[in-house]
Write an enzyme that holds these catalytic residues in place. Structure first.
Site, PDB file in Angstrom:
ATOM      1  N   HIS A  79       0.817  -1.214   0.000  1.00 48.93           N
ATOM      2  CA  HIS A  79       0.000   0.000   0.000  1.00 48.93           C
ATOM      3  C   HIS A  79       0.852   1.266   0.000  1.00 48.93           C
ATOM      4  O   HIS A  79       0.457   2.278  -0.593  1.00 48.93           O
ATOM      5  CB  HIS A  79      -0.952  -0.029   1.187  1.00 48.93           C
ATOM      6  CG  HIS A  79      -1.957  -1.130   1.102  1.00 48.93           C
ATOM      7  ND1 HIS A  79      -2.464  -1.772   2.203  1.00 48.93           N
ATOM      8  CD2 HIS A  79      -2.525  -1.728   0.020  1.00 48.93           C
ATOM      9  CE1 HIS A  79      -3.314  -2.707   1.813  1.00 48.93           C
ATOM     10  NE2 HIS A  79      -3.355  -2.697   0.499  1.00 48.93           N
ATOM     11  N   HIS A 103      -7.983  -8.294  -7.539  1.00 49.50           N
ATOM     12  CA  HIS A 103      -8.418  -9.079  -6.383  1.00 49.50           C
ATOM     13  C   HIS A 103      -8.566  -8.105  -5.215  1.00 49.50           C
ATOM     14  O   HIS A 103      -7.722  -8.027  -4.330  1.00 49.50           O
ATOM     15  CB  HIS A 103      -7.403 -10.174  -6.042  1.00 49.50           C
ATOM     16  CG  HIS A 103      -7.167 -11.161  -7.159  1.00 49.50           C
ATOM     17  ND1 HIS A 103      -6.401 -10.862  -8.268  1.00 49.50           N
ATOM     18  CD2 HIS A 103      -7.589 -12.437  -7.327  1.00 49.50           C
ATOM     19  CE1 HIS A 103      -6.360 -11.924  -9.068  1.00 49.50           C
ATOM     20  NE2 HIS A 103      -7.070 -12.888  -8.520  1.00 49.50           N
ATOM     21  N   SER A 152      -6.378  -1.786  -0.479  1.00 54.97           N
ATOM     22  CA  SER A 152      -5.978  -1.078  -1.699  1.00 54.97           C
ATOM     23  C   SER A 152      -7.135  -0.327  -2.366  1.00 54.97           C
ATOM     24  O   SER A 152      -6.917   0.788  -2.858  1.00 54.97           O
ATOM     25  CB  SER A 152      -5.309  -2.046  -2.683  1.00 54.97           C
ATOM     26  OG  SER A 152      -6.094  -3.196  -2.904  1.00 54.97           O
ATOM     27  N   GLU A 195     -13.720  -8.194  -7.309  1.00 48.84           N
ATOM     28  CA  GLU A 195     -13.598  -9.145  -6.215  1.00 48.84           C
ATOM     29  C   GLU A 195     -14.505 -10.349  -6.481  1.00 48.84           C
ATOM     30  O   GLU A 195     -15.716 -10.196  -6.644  1.00 48.84           O
ATOM     31  CB  GLU A 195     -13.965  -8.497  -4.882  1.00 48.84           C
ATOM     32  CG  GLU A 195     -13.978  -9.459  -3.704  1.00 48.84           C
ATOM     33  CD  GLU A 195     -12.690 -10.275  -3.562  1.00 48.84           C
ATOM     34  OE1 GLU A 195     -12.783 -11.514  -3.421  1.00 48.84           O
ATOM     35  OE2 GLU A 195     -11.598  -9.663  -3.604  1.00 48.84           O
ATOM     36  N   GLU A 201     -14.058 -13.034 -12.221  1.00 48.36           N
ATOM     37  CA  GLU A 201     -12.769 -13.695 -12.015  1.00 48.36           C
ATOM     38  C   GLU A 201     -11.648 -12.670 -12.194  1.00 48.36           C
ATOM     39  O   GLU A 201     -11.540 -12.007 -13.226  1.00 48.36           O
ATOM     40  CB  GLU A 201     -12.629 -14.826 -13.024  1.00 48.36           C
ATOM     41  CG  GLU A 201     -11.267 -15.487 -13.075  1.00 48.36           C
ATOM     42  CD  GLU A 201     -10.833 -16.023 -11.723  1.00 48.36           C
ATOM     43  OE1 GLU A 201      -9.852 -15.490 -11.164  1.00 48.36           O
ATOM     44  OE2 GLU A 201     -11.505 -16.963 -11.223  1.00 48.36           O
ATOM     45  N   GLY A 202     -10.795 -12.552 -11.185  1.00 52.77           N
ATOM     46  CA  GLY A 202      -9.752 -11.537 -11.215  1.00 52.77           C
ATOM     47  C   GLY A 202      -8.783 -11.682 -12.370  1.00 52.77           C
ATOM     48  O   GLY A 202      -8.271 -10.675 -12.883  1.00 52.77           O
ATOM     49  N   ASP A 243      -3.057  -8.844  -7.256  1.00 52.64           N
ATOM     50  CA  ASP A 243      -2.766  -9.220  -5.874  1.00 52.64           C
ATOM     51  C   ASP A 243      -3.607 -10.434  -5.481  1.00 52.64           C
ATOM     52  O   ASP A 243      -4.526 -10.336  -4.665  1.00 52.64           O
ATOM     53  CB  ASP A 243      -3.066  -8.018  -4.961  1.00 52.64           C
ATOM     54  CG  ASP A 243      -2.863  -8.322  -3.494  1.00 52.64           C
ATOM     55  OD1 ASP A 243      -2.086  -9.238  -3.180  1.00 52.64           O
ATOM     56  OD2 ASP A 243      -3.496  -7.636  -2.664  1.00 52.64           O
TER      57      ASP A 243
END
EC number: 2.1.1.266
Length: 282
Positions: free
Chosen positions: A18, A41, A99, A117, A142-143, A163
């Site tokens: 971050h 994500h 984030s 997400e 789906e990320g 991530d």
């Protein structure tokens, strides 16, 4: 689908991720042109450090709490720490922005955020946390599909955070694939991949694949709180950053030694180098 970031919110890996993200966005904000922020994500966006999940592990006590109590933090931490302070106005550290919330706090009116997400409960919480902000779109897919689904953006500048939870054995290779897809669709993408460091030997193939990814340039920044010699614990974490904004390397060169000293548990260390150096035009 079992991973819940609330158990790890505010730990040393979150601090690195971050803080670097805040510096990237701050450097982009030096120009008026808008940027898009994409989060593959995203999680829920905000975490209660006194909640059941975070208090069960207490990882934040060795992470954000150490910075919260630091007497003289470098000025480059100001944006990041101010975002945390905004959720803790009484001066007691309880809430930690993930984030998505950090990016929203740093975004300007002309910037746009696309947050994804997959986890159904976390996705619902993320939508609720972001409700009412016209700059933010929340996606529940789906990320790994984010690069092909959302790139290129209308904005000429874009930051993509990759991530994943690293629950599956193939996620390091999928990170490389996502990077290649992002660069292929929008070559100037500032793609940021976070990864855990347990046994560094396990990362050798990952580094090699990244070096062959075809990214225009790729900076590696790592922070260790233990020696990278025990695969059963999280010894540290790293970020690889494609197309880092000008000035970021110098900032990290001054920040990483301070962070290593501040967050070390058994032994602190850091690394900053180029996996792909920028090709010089002839």
């Amino acid at each position: 689908m079992n991973y819940r970031h609330a158990f790890h919110a505010g730990n040393h890996a979150d601090v690195l991720k971050h803080l670097v993200l805040s510096r990237i966005l701050a450097l982009l904000a030096r120009k008026d042109a808008p940027y898009a922020y994409l989060d593959s994500h995203a999680g829920t966006g905000l975490y209660d450090l006194a909640g059941t999940q975070a208090s069960r592990t207490g990882e934040w006590l060795q992470g954000i709490d150490r910075l919260w109590q630091a007497d003289a933090a470098p000025a480059l931490l100001t944006d990041y720490l101010n975002a945390v302070r905004a959720f803790n106005p009484d001066g007691r550290l309880r809430y930690y922005p993930g984030s998505p919330e950090l990016a929203r706090r740093l975004a300007r009116p002309q910037d746009r955020l696309h947050l994804n997400e997959k986890h159904p409960e976390d996705g619902a919480l993320l939508k609720d946390n972001m409700r009412g902000d016209p700059r933010v779109a929340v996606h529940l897919g789906e990320g790994w599909q984010v690069p092909r689904a959302l790139l290129p953006t209308a904005e000429k500048r874009v930051v993509l955070l990759i991530d994943p939870p690293f629950e599956q054995a193939d996620e390091l290779s999928r990170c490389v694939q996502a990077l290649q897809e992002a660069i292929g669709r929008m070559r100037q993408t500032i793609a940021v991949i976070w990864y855990p460091i347990k046994d560094e030997r396990q990362l050798k193939r990952f580094y090699q694949d990244l070096a062959r990814s075809g990214a225009p340039k790729l900076l590696r920044a790592e922070l260790l709180v233990h020696p990278a010699d025990a695969a059963e614990r999280l010894n540290g974490s790293g970020l690889v950053i494609a197309n880092p904004p000008w000035g970021l390397e110098d900032e990290l060169e001054s920040l990483l030694p301070w962070l290593a000293g501040q967050l070390a548990q058994s032994q602190g260390n850091w690394r900053l180098d180029w996996l792909i150096e920028e090709q010089k035009s002839r």
